[in-house]
Every structure is written in structure tokens, then in C-alpha cells.
Design a protein around this motif. Structure first.
Motif, PDB file in Angstrom:
ATOM      1  N   ILE A  35       0.840  -1.204   0.000  1.00  0.00           N
ATOM      2  CA  ILE A  35       0.000   0.000   0.000  1.00  0.00           C
ATOM      3  C   ILE A  35       0.876   1.255   0.000  1.00  0.00           C
ATOM      4  O   ILE A  35       0.625   2.198  -0.752  1.00  0.00           O
ATOM      5  N   GLU A  36       1.913   1.248   0.828  1.00  0.00           N
ATOM      6  CA  GLU A  36       2.808   2.412   0.877  1.00  0.00           C
ATOM      7  C   GLU A  36       3.505   2.604  -0.470  1.00  0.00           C
ATOM      8  O   GLU A  36       3.689   3.727  -0.925  1.00  0.00           O
ATOM      9  N   ARG A  37       3.870   1.513  -1.111  1.00  0.00           N
ATOM     10  CA  ARG A  37       4.536   1.612  -2.411  1.00  0.00           C
ATOM     11  C   ARG A  37       3.563   2.115  -3.473  1.00  0.00           C
ATOM     12  O   ARG A  37       3.941   2.854  -4.377  1.00  0.00           O
ATOM     13  N   LEU A  38       2.303   1.710  -3.370  1.00  0.00           N
ATOM     14  CA  LEU A  38       1.287   2.187  -4.310  1.00  0.00           C
ATOM     15  C   LEU A  38       1.056   3.687  -4.131  1.00  0.00           C
ATOM     16  O   LEU A  38       0.997   4.442  -5.101  1.00  0.00           O
ATOM     17  N   TRP A  39       0.954   4.142  -2.870  1.00  0.00           N
ATOM     18  CA  TRP A  39       0.783   5.576  -2.611  1.00  0.00           C
ATOM     19  C   TRP A  39       1.984   6.354  -3.127  1.00  0.00           C
ATOM     20  O   TRP A  39       1.839   7.456  -3.667  1.00  0.00           O
ATOM     21  N   ALA A  40       3.178   5.803  -2.957  1.00  0.00           N
ATOM     22  CA  ALA A  40       4.380   6.487  -3.438  1.00  0.00           C
ATOM     23  C   ALA A  40       4.349   6.634  -4.955  1.00  0.00           C
ATOM     24  O   ALA A  40       4.738   7.674  -5.499  1.00  0.00           O
ATOM     25  N   GLU A  41       3.881   5.601  -5.641  1.00  0.00           N
ATOM     26  CA  GLU A  41       3.779   5.663  -7.102  1.00  0.00           C
ATOM     27  C   GLU A  41       2.771   6.727  -7.535  1.00  0.00           C
ATOM     28  O   GLU A  41       3.025   7.509  -8.440  1.00  0.00           O
ATOM     29  N   LEU A  42       1.622   6.746  -6.868  1.00  0.00           N
ATOM     30  CA  LEU A  42       0.599   7.745  -7.184  1.00  0.00           C
ATOM     31  C   LEU A  42       1.142   9.152  -6.942  1.00  0.00           C
ATOM     32  O   LEU A  42       0.991  10.050  -7.774  1.00  0.00           O
ATOM     33  N   LYS A  43       1.799   9.328  -5.822  1.00  0.00           N
ATOM     34  CA  LYS A  43       2.367  10.643  -5.483  1.00  0.00           C
ATOM     35  C   LYS A  43       3.390  11.082  -6.531  1.00  0.00           C
ATOM     36  O   LYS A  43       3.391  12.240  -6.960  1.00  0.00           O
ATOM     37  N   LYS A  44       4.232  10.160  -6.976  1.00  0.00           N
ATOM     38  CA  LYS A  44       5.238  10.473  -7.992  1.00  0.00           C
ATOM     39  C   LYS A  44       4.572  10.912  -9.298  1.00  0.00           C
ATOM     40  O   LYS A  44       4.974  11.904  -9.908  1.00  0.00           O
ATOM     41  N   TYR A  72      -0.065  -4.079 -11.957  1.00  0.00           N
ATOM     42  CA  TYR A  72       0.959  -3.370 -11.183  1.00  0.00           C
ATOM     43  C   TYR A  72       0.735  -3.606  -9.691  1.00  0.00           C
ATOM     44  O   TYR A  72       1.670  -3.911  -8.953  1.00  0.00           O
ATOM     45  N   CYS A  73      -0.522  -3.504  -9.275  1.00  0.00           N
ATOM     46  CA  CYS A  73      -0.864  -3.738  -7.866  1.00  0.00           C
ATOM     47  C   CYS A  73      -0.531  -5.169  -7.468  1.00  0.00           C
ATOM     48  O   CYS A  73      -0.002  -5.424  -6.393  1.00  0.00           O
ATOM     49  N   GLY A  74      -0.845  -6.117  -8.355  1.00  0.00           N
ATOM     50  CA  GLY A  74      -0.528  -7.519  -8.079  1.00  0.00           C
ATOM     51  C   GLY A  74       0.961  -7.742  -7.913  1.00  0.00           C
ATOM     52  O   GLY A  74       1.391  -8.489  -7.024  1.00  0.00           O
ATOM     53  N   LYS A  75       1.757  -7.080  -8.742  1.00  0.00           N
ATOM     54  CA  LYS A  75       3.207  -7.219  -8.629  1.00  0.00           C
ATOM     55  C   LYS A  75       3.720  -6.608  -7.331  1.00  0.00           C
ATOM     56  O   LYS A  75       4.677  -7.127  -6.737  1.00  0.00           O
ATOM     57  N   LEU A  76       3.098  -5.532  -6.892  1.00  0.00           N
ATOM     58  CA  LEU A  76       3.498  -4.949  -5.605  1.00  0.00           C
ATOM     59  C   LEU A  76       3.259  -5.942  -4.467  1.00  0.00           C
ATOM     60  O   LEU A  76       4.101  -6.115  -3.592  1.00  0.00           O
ATOM     61  N   VAL A  77       2.114  -6.596  -4.517  1.00  0.00           N
ATOM     62  CA  VAL A  77       1.773  -7.564  -3.471  1.00  0.00           C
ATOM     63  C   VAL A  77       2.734  -8.744  -3.513  1.00  0.00           C
ATOM     64  O   VAL A  77       3.177  -9.249  -2.483  1.00  0.00           O
ATOM     65  N   GLU A  78       3.078  -9.169  -4.706  1.00  0.00           N
ATOM     66  CA  GLU A  78       3.995 -10.299  -4.859  1.00  0.00           C
ATOM     67  C   GLU A  78       5.429  -9.903  -4.543  1.00  0.00           C
ATOM     68  O   GLU A  78       6.281 -10.755  -4.353  1.00  0.00           O
ATOM     69  N   GLY A  79       5.699  -8.603  -4.506  1.00  0.00           N
ATOM     70  CA  GLY A  79       7.030  -8.123  -4.154  1.00  0.00           C
ATOM     71  C   GLY A  79       8.003  -8.037  -5.312  1.00  0.00           C
ATOM     72  O   GLY A  79       9.201  -7.989  -5.128  1.00  0.00           O
ATOM     73  N   TYR A  80       7.486  -8.006  -6.554  1.00  0.00           N
ATOM     74  CA  TYR A  80       8.362  -7.977  -7.714  1.00  0.00           C
ATOM     75  C   TYR A  80       8.777  -6.586  -8.137  1.00  0.00           C
ATOM     76  O   TYR A  80       9.617  -6.440  -8.999  1.00  0.00           O
ATOM     77  N   LEU A  81       8.166  -5.548  -7.601  1.00  0.00           N
ATOM     78  CA  LEU A  81       8.557  -4.193  -8.017  1.00  0.00           C
ATOM     79  C   LEU A  81       9.301  -3.500  -6.926  1.00  0.00           C
ATOM     80  O   LEU A  81       9.128  -3.673  -5.790  1.00  0.00           O
TER      81      LEU A  81
END
Length: 81
Positions: A35-44, A72-81
Motif C-alpha cells: 500500500i505504501e509503495r502504491l501511494w508512493a507511485e501515485l504521489k510520484k 501493477y498492484c498484483g506485482k506490488l503484493v507479490e514483491g516484484y517491483l
């Protein structure tokens, strides 16, 4: 538990061991939190478009949010990004 000393006392550690299954998970590490990584992407993405007022900020947030693909969200959860 956030590495807080009161959570690491012997009494609390014993109680947790006896009563609660504590997950082995690093506390407050945004790099591991999807979630934090997703927010960071949105903010960027929004920052790159340089909104000049609150209305534009709101609009750009919605536009950029809609552009984030579910894979993209799925990859974040899986830890690939």
C-alpha cells in the motif's frame, strides 16, 4: 509492535507467545508494504504533473489512480517491483 520497548519486555513476550500468533513481519518498513509503495507511485505521478490548486490536485489524483493497472498492484503484493 513497532520495535517499542514495552512490547519487548519478558512479560509481554511471554503473554504474546501464549495467547497470540505473532506474525514474523518487519514493522513500518514502507518498502515492503504494498500500500505504501502504491501511494508512493501515485504521489510520484501526480507530482510530475505539477498541480497548481486543490481542485486540480484532486482531478490529477483521480486520473493517475485510474491509470494504475491492476497487474501493477498484483506485482506490488507479490514483491516484484
Amino acid at each position: 509492535m513497532d520495535i517499542n520497548p514495552k512490547h519487548n519486555s519478558k512479560v509481554v513476550a511471554k503473554w504474546l507467545k501464549d495467547k497470540v500468533k505473532v506474525l514474523e513481519w518487519p514493522s513500518q518498513i514502507p518498502d515492503l508494504n504494498p500500500i505504501e509503495r502504491l501511494w508512493a507511485e501515485l504521489k510520484k505521478r501526480v507530482r510530475a504533473r505539477r498541480p497548481t490548486n486543490l481542485t486540480q490536485l484532486h482531478q490529477l489524483c483521480q486520473e493517475e489512480w485510474d491509470k494504475i493497472h491492476p497487474t501493477y498492484c498484483g506485482k506490488l503484493v507479490e514483491g516484484y517491483l
